[in-house]
Design a protein around this motif. Structure first.
Motif, mmCIF file in Angstrom:
data_model
loop_
_atom_site.group_PDB
_atom_site.id
_atom_site.type_symbol
_atom_site.label_atom_id
_atom_site.label_comp_id
_atom_site.label_asym_id
_atom_site.label_seq_id
_atom_site.Cartn_x
_atom_site.Cartn_y
_atom_site.Cartn_z
ATOM 1 N N ALA A 91 0.832 -1.205 0.000
ATOM 2 C CA ALA A 91 0.000 0.000 0.000
ATOM 3 C C ALA A 91 0.865 1.254 0.000
ATOM 4 C CB ALA A 91 -0.929 -0.008 1.222
ATOM 5 N N TYR A 94 2.316 1.761 -3.430
ATOM 6 C CA TYR A 94 1.300 2.260 -4.369
ATOM 7 C C TYR A 94 1.079 3.758 -4.168
ATOM 8 C CZ TYR A 94 -2.967 3.198 -6.793
ATOM 9 O OH TYR A 94 -3.879 3.756 -7.634
ATOM 10 N N LEU A 95 0.868 4.151 -2.915
ATOM 11 C CA LEU A 95 0.528 5.555 -2.657
ATOM 12 C C LEU A 95 1.680 6.485 -3.014
ATOM 13 C CD1 LEU A 95 -1.427 5.231 0.689
ATOM 14 C CD2 LEU A 95 -2.326 5.802 -1.551
ATOM 15 N N ILE A 108 -7.958 7.818 0.301
ATOM 16 C CA ILE A 108 -7.181 6.758 0.957
ATOM 17 C C ILE A 108 -6.247 7.368 2.002
ATOM 18 C CG2 ILE A 108 -5.441 4.967 0.605
ATOM 19 C CD1 ILE A 108 -6.584 4.409 -2.107
ATOM 20 N N ASN A 111 -8.084 8.548 5.021
ATOM 21 C CA ASN A 111 -8.588 7.353 5.684
ATOM 22 C C ASN A 111 -7.494 6.687 6.519
ATOM 23 O OD1 ASN A 111 -10.424 5.216 6.146
ATOM 24 N ND2 ASN A 111 -9.254 4.015 4.692
ATOM 25 N N ILE A 112 -6.286 6.605 5.961
ATOM 26 C CA ILE A 112 -5.186 5.974 6.703
ATOM 27 C C ILE A 112 -4.821 6.821 7.924
ATOM 28 C CG2 ILE A 112 -2.729 5.424 6.588
ATOM 29 C CD1 ILE A 112 -3.263 4.490 3.705
ATOM 30 N N LEU A 115 -7.475 6.070 10.417
ATOM 31 C CA LEU A 115 -7.368 4.712 10.967
ATOM 32 C C LEU A 115 -6.282 4.636 12.025
ATOM 33 C CD1 LEU A 115 -7.638 2.030 8.152
ATOM 34 C CD2 LEU A 115 -9.132 2.388 10.089
ATOM 35 N N MET A 126 -14.716 -4.605 15.635
ATOM 36 C CA MET A 126 -14.852 -4.921 14.214
ATOM 37 C C MET A 126 -14.526 -6.394 13.975
ATOM 38 S SD MET A 126 -12.860 -5.283 11.278
ATOM 39 C CE MET A 126 -11.547 -4.165 10.876
ATOM 40 N N LEU A 130 -17.083 -9.081 12.519
ATOM 41 C CA LEU A 130 -16.813 -9.473 11.132
ATOM 42 C C LEU A 130 -16.078 -10.825 11.071
ATOM 43 C CD1 LEU A 130 -17.772 -7.678 8.882
ATOM 44 C CD2 LEU A 130 -15.434 -6.933 8.505
ATOM 45 N N LEU A 153 -1.410 -1.818 10.428
ATOM 46 C CA LEU A 153 -1.256 -1.540 8.994
ATOM 47 C C LEU A 153 -0.940 -0.065 8.717
ATOM 48 C CD1 LEU A 153 -1.343 -3.270 6.480
ATOM 49 C CD2 LEU A 153 -3.747 -2.688 6.200
ATOM 50 N N ALA B 37 -3.766 -0.919 -1.039
ATOM 51 C CA ALA B 37 -4.092 0.430 -0.562
ATOM 52 C C ALA B 37 -5.581 0.549 -0.284
ATOM 53 C CB ALA B 37 -3.644 1.473 -1.584
ATOM 54 N N VAL B 38 -6.395 -0.124 -1.109
ATOM 55 C CA VAL B 38 -7.850 -0.041 -0.932
ATOM 56 C C VAL B 38 -8.288 -0.784 0.329
ATOM 57 C CG1 VAL B 38 -10.032 -0.794 -1.944
ATOM 58 C CG2 VAL B 38 -8.359 0.367 -3.362
ATOM 59 N N LEU B 39 -7.460 -1.781 0.751
ATOM 60 C CA LEU B 39 -7.800 -2.538 1.956
ATOM 61 C C LEU B 39 -8.070 -1.616 3.144
ATOM 62 C CD1 LEU B 39 -7.985 -5.381 3.302
ATOM 63 C CD2 LEU B 39 -5.620 -5.063 3.987
ATOM 64 N N SER B 40 -7.302 -0.497 3.201
ATOM 65 C CA SER B 40 -7.485 0.403 4.348
ATOM 66 C C SER B 40 -8.896 0.984 4.346
ATOM 67 C CB SER B 40 -6.442 1.515 4.317
ATOM 68 O OG SER B 40 -6.745 2.421 3.277
ATOM 69 N N ILE B 41 -9.429 1.221 3.139
ATOM 70 C CA ILE B 41 -10.805 1.725 3.069
ATOM 71 C C ILE B 41 -11.776 0.632 3.489
ATOM 72 C CG2 ILE B 41 -12.591 2.553 1.492
ATOM 73 C CD1 ILE B 41 -10.640 4.204 0.141
ATOM 74 N N ILE B 43 -11.209 -1.671 5.637
ATOM 75 C CA ILE B 43 -11.163 -1.797 7.097
ATOM 76 C C ILE B 43 -12.089 -0.764 7.732
ATOM 77 C CG2 ILE B 43 -9.694 -1.578 9.134
ATOM 78 C CD1 ILE B 43 -7.381 -2.644 7.443
ATOM 79 N N THR B 44 -11.973 0.483 7.252
ATOM 80 C CA THR B 44 -12.876 1.516 7.776
ATOM 81 C C THR B 44 -14.322 1.129 7.527
ATOM 82 O OG1 THR B 44 -11.196 3.136 7.228
ATOM 83 C CG2 THR B 44 -13.375 3.974 7.769
ATOM 84 N N GLY B 46 -15.511 -1.805 7.176
ATOM 85 C CA GLY B 46 -15.845 -2.901 8.081
ATOM 86 C C GLY B 46 -16.184 -2.394 9.473
#
Lengths: 417, 311
Positions: A91, A94-95, A108, A111-112, A115, A126, A130, A153, B37-41, B43-44, B46
């Motif tokens: 990740a 990529y970023l 993203i 969001n990170i 998080l 969660m 889940l 992460l 990278a999308v996994l982080s979204i 997780i949110t 979720g």
């Protein structure tokens, strides 16, 4: 107007005073760290011994040890590292190297950042909703490892990005100019150059995961574990008469059995289960009996069915647990369970070989949970065990942080662009 | 194709552009990295999905009005009350005490490190100080209940073993490095020119630090403060161990109290059936906590972004 030298002298005095206040604040904080270590050492040092590391927890404080917690922490960390490191680095790459500047990328990124500051216990909730109840991974080492991987992460991603950003742009341009593709640049240049920075971040992230308690308590990690997860391909013992406890189903008070009984994780289906009984001296063939099961049966029906098997006695304990035991001189195992009975009731099957990754589905405890458990026991003698567990934890986390500082310092000395 | 012979330069260009065209494996690679990278979204997503899907059935039974106005939280007793206020109050009190400890200490250390300490000393002190935030929180819990609480009990008569004060103080010590490190970064980012201007006007170090550097780094310092607050609000093990397990609507620091996080731990330690109302309470509590910290986090991100744009 005051004379100028008076003003200067006053200024110098104020500076000195603040310098002292700064020192005092710093020393106060560091002395707290010192006091914390001192209180752990004075309570726990006497309990730290080889026996403490190699004994299972016990109801007697002096005999209790951290064996299952140490193994649990190690295995959970193995899953966490295997999940978080590749995903986090991918990740981050990529970023930093691929993503175009658009709304999706900035989504993203925000969001990170967000998080990274979500309380760890929320990750636990969660995972409970889940991983445990939707994906049926159970309250297992696997669930614990993935939960902590999600938690760290963001730290791995941010560390990767910072390490990549520290590489000067001309390194990339030089590689591109020689005709390297983007992936070749990343693989052959950027990742090798940023290894030190990424390693520092990964070590710090893992040291945080080692000490995490709240999310694992939330997913239901059990605090009293007196066995180790199964070793791959080791042989499961058959269940003997003298060890009926091993075949005790977890909870079966409801009548009829509801779907998802016991751990509340595995559903019950209509199906069959095979019971094999053989003499425990190893001579003589096993006698096999097949029982049919459907989800509308009550726990008493279930007991009667098992009890009808020759050589096997089934009983209900006062608290409603189902206990199976072979007659004396023989042992038994369960096989061919198409009803999902063994998982739903937590019945031990016995016999056969353990699968290669069966350990990941095992219930577990970790060092911080073991410490919390000892700490919340009213008996003051257990506080010493908690302190000893705390010393182990501190040794691991401070050791890892020390390693991270060391790696960072070495990296700084070696790399000059 | 015939043009290649006619125009050699054009042919070479074609060959290069063919080599440079992205291979399917490269596209696949980029897609794989994108997924990570999308996994982080996810997780949110979720987190939001789980919190809402479990809290919505809860709020069908317990009205929002009751949730926010009832002054008692007793979901595990026979006489059930579902007022979140005592838990929120416990969280606010412990956070408040932690901030009273951590804000002055953290800010003083940050100013001292950025404008008073020699660079060599600063580089040594910072990592050591950051070790404080690397200590596992359960160990801090041990420290609070085994050392700080009895020590405070010697000063304050009739202090119960489980009390908000000890938990809050220890939590404050834990978050000092968050404040000092981030604030110090912000203060160091203030250009030397501003300091030199101030010194040139005859100001001493302290005046420069307080009147020039601190205001110039205010948004970065603010981001550090909000992050620290959000850490304190979400902190679990220290309060679960040292603050007690009794939800009480009080701001008296010498009494017991339960925080939102400690309640979730208390319920998780027991064995509540999946899907029951009591089980859903932890998700309602979790949602409350998530909303509280989200607010602080977004504020922190906004402050940091503004601070980056200044210079």
């Amino acid at each position: 107007m005051r004379p100028i030298d008076h003003t200067i002298r006053r200024g110098i005095l104020v500076d000195r005073a603040f310098s002292i206040i700064g020192w005092a604040s710093l020393i106060f904080c560091l002395s707290m760290l010192g006091l914390l270590l001192y209180s752990l050492l004075s309570d726990g040092a006497s309990r730290l011994s080889w026996d403490f590391l190699t004994s299972f927890p016990s109801r007697r404080a002096a005999a209790a040890g951290a064996k299952s917690a140490l193994v649990g922490s190690l295995l959970v960390m193995l899953i966490t590292a295997c999940t978080a490191i590749p995903l986090g680095i991918a990740a981050g790459v990529y970023l930093e190297e691929y993503a175009r500047k658009n709304w999706f990328t900035s989504l993203i990124e925000v969001n990170i950042a967000n998080l990274a500051a979500v309380p760890s216990i929320i990750y636990g909730l969660m995972a409970l909703g889940l991983l445990v109840y939707q994906f049926h991974l159970g309250q297992s080492i696997l669930t614990g490892g993935i939960t902590l991987a999600f938690l760290i992460l963001p730290i791995v991603i941010v560390a990767t990005r910072e390490a990549l950003r520290a590489i000067p742009q001309h390194m990339r341009e030089a590689a591109f100019a020689l005709g390297a593709s983007r992936w070749q640049v990343v693989r052959d240049h950027l990742l090798p150059y940023s290894t030190g920075g990424i390693a520092t971040g990964v070590i710090i992230a893992l040291s945080r995961a080692v000490g995490e308690t709240a999310p694992l308590v939330t997913i239901g990690a059990i605090s009293y574990i007196a066995f180790l997860p199964p070793v791959p391909f080791s042989e499961r013992p058959w269940l003997p008469a003298t060890n009926a406890q091993r075949a005790v189903a977890r909870a079966a008070q409801a009548d009829p059995l509801p779907a998802g009984l016991g751990t509340g994780v595995s559903p019950l289906r209509a199906g069959t289960i095979e019971v094999r009984v053989r003499p425990s001296d190893g001579g003589g063939a096993a006698v096999s009996t097949t029982l049919a099961f459907d989800p509308s049966m009550s726990i008493e029906d279930l007991r009667a069915a098992f009890d009808s098997v020759p050589g096997l006695a089934a009983s209900l304990t006062p608290s409603g647990y189902l206990a199976l035991a072979a007659d004396s001189g023989s042992e038994f195992r369960l096989a061919g369970d198409t009803a999902g009975l063994t998982r739903a009731l937590g019945l031990n099957e016995g016999g056969g070989l353990h699968g290669p990754v069966e350990w990941a589905w095992s219930p577990f405890t970790v060092l911080p949970i073991q410490m919390f458990n000892w700490l919340s026991t009213p008996d003051e003698a257990f506080a010493k065990n908690a302190a000893a567990a705390g010393l182990l934890l501190m040794a691991v986390t401070l050791g890892m942080n020390g390693a991270a500082i060391f790696v960072r310092a070495r990296m700084r000395r070696r790399i000059k662009w | 194709m015939t043009q290649i012979a006619a125009n050699p330069a054009r042919g070479a260009r074609d060959a290069i552009s063919h080599a440079a065209r992205r291979k399917p494996s490269a596209v696949l690679m980029e897609f794989g990295l994108l997924l990570a990278a999308v996994l982080s979204i996810l997780i949110t997503a979720g987190i939001v999905y789980v919190l809402f899907s479990e809290a919505v059935p809860f709020f069908r039974v317990v009205s929002l009005w009751e949730f926010f106005t009832d002054s008692q939280w007793t979901p595990l007793f026979d006489d059930k009350h579902f007022g979140i206020l005592p838990l929120v109050c416990g969280t606010m009190t412990t956070t408040g005490i932690a901030l009273i400890v951590a804000l002055p200490l953290g800010t003083i250390i940050a100013i001292w490190l950025s404008d008073f300490a020699r660079p060599g000393l600063r580089e040594t002190v910072k990592p050591i100080l950051e070790l404080l935030s690397a200590v596992p929180t359960v160990v801090f819990g041990y420290f609070a209940i085994q050392f700080v609480s009895p020590a405070l009990g010697r000063v304050i008569p009739d202090l119960p073993l489980f009390n908000v004060l000890a938990a809050g103080v220890v939590m404050g010590i834990m978050i000092v490095p968050y404040i000092s490190s981030l604030s110090e970064d912000a203060m160091r980012a203030v250009p030397m020119l501003l300091r030199e201007g101030s010194y040139g006007m005859g100001a001493n170090r302290f005046t420069t630090a307080i009147r020039v550097v601190f205001p110039a780094s205010l948004s970065g310092v603010g981001a550090a403060y909000t992050l620290a607050i959000s850490r304190a609000v979400g902190e679990t093990m220290i309060v679960a161990i040292a603050a007690g397990m009794q939800p009480t609507l009080t701001i008296d620091p010498t009494s017991q109290a339960q925080t939102v996080t400690a309640y979730i731990v208390q319920v998780s330690m027991g064995d509540l059936p999946h899907g029951s109302l009591e089980y859903q309470t932890i998700f309602a509590a979790g949602l409350t906590l998530f909303v509280m910290t989200l607010g602080f986090n977004l504020l922190s991100v906004a402050l940091r972004r503004r601070f980056r744009q200044v210079y």
